[in-house]
Motif scaffolding. Structure first.
Motif, PDB file in Angstrom:
ATOM      1  N   LYS A   2       4.729 -41.440   9.478  1.00  5.48           N
ATOM      2  CA  LYS A   2       3.685 -41.166   8.498  1.00  5.48           C
ATOM      3  C   LYS A   2       4.148 -40.006   7.627  1.00  5.48           C
ATOM      4  CE  LYS A   2      -1.299 -40.996   8.328  1.00  5.48           C
ATOM      5  NZ  LYS A   2      -2.532 -40.954   9.126  1.00  5.48           N
ATOM      6  N   GLU A   3       4.023 -40.178   6.297  1.00  6.19           N
ATOM      7  CA  GLU A   3       4.539 -39.175   5.363  1.00  6.19           C
ATOM      8  C   GLU A   3       3.598 -38.976   4.181  1.00  6.19           C
ATOM      9  OE1 GLU A   3       9.291 -39.946   5.922  1.00  6.19           O
ATOM     10  OE2 GLU A   3       8.288 -40.991   4.285  1.00  6.19           O
ATOM     11  N   ILE A   4       3.647 -37.779   3.639  1.00  4.18           N
ATOM     12  CA  ILE A   4       3.006 -37.491   2.362  1.00  4.18           C
ATOM     13  C   ILE A   4       4.118 -37.336   1.347  1.00  4.18           C
ATOM     14  CG2 ILE A   4       1.648 -35.863   1.013  1.00  4.18           C
ATOM     15  CD1 ILE A   4       0.122 -35.180   3.549  1.00  4.18           C
ATOM     16  N   ILE A   5       4.020 -38.105   0.271  1.00  4.81           N
ATOM     17  CA  ILE A   5       5.038 -38.099  -0.776  1.00  4.81           C
ATOM     18  C   ILE A   5       4.430 -37.478  -2.026  1.00  4.81           C
ATOM     19  CG2 ILE A   5       6.540 -39.533  -2.195  1.00  4.81           C
ATOM     20  CD1 ILE A   5       6.372 -41.626   0.118  1.00  4.81           C
ATOM     21  N   ARG A   6       5.038 -36.433  -2.530  1.00  7.41           N
ATOM     22  CA  ARG A   6       4.594 -35.788  -3.774  1.00  7.41           C
ATOM     23  C   ARG A   6       5.309 -36.479  -4.929  1.00  7.41           C
ATOM     24  NH1 ARG A   6       0.289 -33.722  -1.597  1.00  7.41           N
ATOM     25  NH2 ARG A   6       0.798 -32.295   0.084  1.00  7.41           N
ATOM     26  N   ILE A   7       4.519 -36.867  -5.938  1.00  4.28           N
ATOM     27  CA  ILE A   7       5.039 -37.671  -7.037  1.00  4.28           C
ATOM     28  C   ILE A   7       4.772 -36.968  -8.365  1.00  4.28           C
ATOM     29  CG2 ILE A   7       4.971 -39.929  -8.142  1.00  4.28           C
ATOM     30  CD1 ILE A   7       3.647 -40.942  -5.467  1.00  4.28           C
ATOM     31  N   GLU A   8       5.799 -36.845  -9.167  1.00  8.04           N
ATOM     32  CA  GLU A   8       5.695 -36.207 -10.474  1.00  8.04           C
ATOM     33  C   GLU A   8       5.540 -37.272 -11.555  1.00  8.04           C
ATOM     34  OE1 GLU A   8       9.197 -34.181 -12.594  1.00  8.04           O
ATOM     35  OE2 GLU A   8       8.206 -32.567 -11.471  1.00  8.04           O
ATOM     36  N   GLY A   9       4.706 -36.983 -12.550  1.00  7.36           N
ATOM     37  CA  GLY A   9       4.568 -37.876 -13.688  1.00  7.36           C
ATOM     38  C   GLY A   9       3.320 -38.740 -13.677  1.00  7.36           C
ATOM     39  N   MET A  10       2.542 -38.681 -12.608  1.00  6.69           N
ATOM     40  CA  MET A  10       1.303 -39.444 -12.534  1.00  6.69           C
ATOM     41  C   MET A  10       0.181 -38.620 -13.165  1.00  6.69           C
ATOM     42  SD  MET A  10       1.564 -40.925  -8.649  1.00  6.69           S
ATOM     43  CE  MET A  10       0.127 -41.973  -8.788  1.00  6.69           C
ATOM     44  N   LYS A  32      -2.140 -44.802   0.968  1.00  4.00           N
ATOM     45  CA  LYS A  32      -3.225 -44.332   0.105  1.00  4.00           C
ATOM     46  C   LYS A  32      -2.569 -43.555  -1.024  1.00  4.00           C
ATOM     47  CE  LYS A  32      -7.413 -41.637  -0.120  1.00  4.00           C
ATOM     48  NZ  LYS A  32      -8.341 -40.774   0.582  1.00  4.00           N
ATOM     49  N   VAL A  33      -2.879 -43.931  -2.253  1.00  8.73           N
ATOM     50  CA  VAL A  33      -2.262 -43.298  -3.416  1.00  8.73           C
ATOM     51  C   VAL A  33      -3.321 -42.503  -4.177  1.00  8.73           C
ATOM     52  CG1 VAL A  33      -0.981 -43.682  -5.550  1.00  8.73           C
ATOM     53  CG2 VAL A  33      -0.611 -45.203  -3.593  1.00  8.73           C
ATOM     54  N   ASN A  34      -2.984 -41.284  -4.527  1.00 11.27           N
ATOM     55  CA  ASN A  34      -3.800 -40.426  -5.378  1.00 11.27           C
ATOM     56  C   ASN A  34      -2.927 -39.990  -6.545  1.00 11.27           C
ATOM     57  OD1 ASN A  34      -6.242 -40.167  -3.692  1.00 11.27           O
ATOM     58  ND2 ASN A  34      -4.832 -39.180  -2.264  1.00 11.27           N
ATOM     59  N   ILE A  35      -3.544 -39.401  -7.556  1.00  8.27           N
ATOM     60  CA  ILE A  35      -2.751 -38.865  -8.661  1.00  8.27           C
ATOM     61  C   ILE A  35      -1.862 -37.763  -8.108  1.00  8.27           C
ATOM     62  CG2 ILE A  35      -2.818 -37.624 -10.861  1.00  8.27           C
ATOM     63  CD1 ILE A  35      -5.490 -39.067 -11.419  1.00  8.27           C
ATOM     64  N   GLY A  36      -0.552 -37.955  -8.197  1.00  5.98           N
ATOM     65  CA  GLY A  36       0.407 -36.949  -7.759  1.00  5.98           C
ATOM     66  C   GLY A  36       0.880 -37.037  -6.324  1.00  5.98           C
ATOM     67  N   SER A  37       0.353 -37.996  -5.551  1.00  6.99           N
ATOM     68  CA  SER A  37       0.814 -38.103  -4.163  1.00  6.99           C
ATOM     69  C   SER A  37       0.489 -39.471  -3.573  1.00  6.99           C
ATOM     70  CB  SER A  37       0.180 -37.012  -3.289  1.00  6.99           C
ATOM     71  OG  SER A  37      -1.206 -37.252  -3.133  1.00  6.99           O
ATOM     72  N   VAL A  63       9.822 -38.857  -7.264  1.00 12.56           N
ATOM     73  CA  VAL A  63       9.450 -38.297  -5.975  1.00 12.56           C
ATOM     74  C   VAL A  63      10.051 -36.903  -5.897  1.00 12.56           C
ATOM     75  CG1 VAL A  63       9.725 -38.492  -3.473  1.00 12.56           C
ATOM     76  CG2 VAL A  63       9.253 -40.542  -4.847  1.00 12.56           C
ATOM     77  N   VAL A  64       9.192 -35.892  -5.705  1.00 15.39           N
ATOM     78  CA  VAL A  64       9.689 -34.516  -5.676  1.00 15.39           C
ATOM     79  C   VAL A  64       9.779 -33.950  -4.264  1.00 15.39           C
ATOM     80  CG1 VAL A  64       9.060 -33.921  -8.032  1.00 15.39           C
ATOM     81  CG2 VAL A  64       7.379 -33.616  -6.226  1.00 15.39           C
TER      82      VAL A  64
END
Length: 71
Positions: A2-10, A32-37, A63-64
């Motif tokens: 299980k991981e939390i992925i921080r995403i840039e550009g959303m 589960k997707v949220n703005i930025g993660s 992915v940051v």
């Protein structure tokens, strides 16, 4: 795994929908997707976090960081 992925550009729900659509094509236990993660859970005998990262980046986001969550 299980991981939390921080995403840039959303920046909006369209971005969330694009990532959700891409992740839904993978064999994930849950996501589960949220703005930025994104929070994802997968069987690490079936795929790696690189597969998940590549899928997100294929949609055009960066992915940051990836943080493992203990189960």
């Amino acid at each position: 795994m299980k991981e939390i992925i921080r995403i840039e550009g959303m920046s909006c729900q369209h971005c969330v929908a694009a990532v959700e659509k891409k992740l839904s094509a993978l064999k994930l236990k849950s996501f589960k997707v949220n703005i930025g993660s994104a929070e994802v859970e997968f069987d690490d005998s079936e795929m790696t976090n690189k597969t998940v990262q590549d899928s997100i980046e294929d949609v055009g986001y960066k992915v940051v960081s990836i943080e493992n969550i203990s189960l």
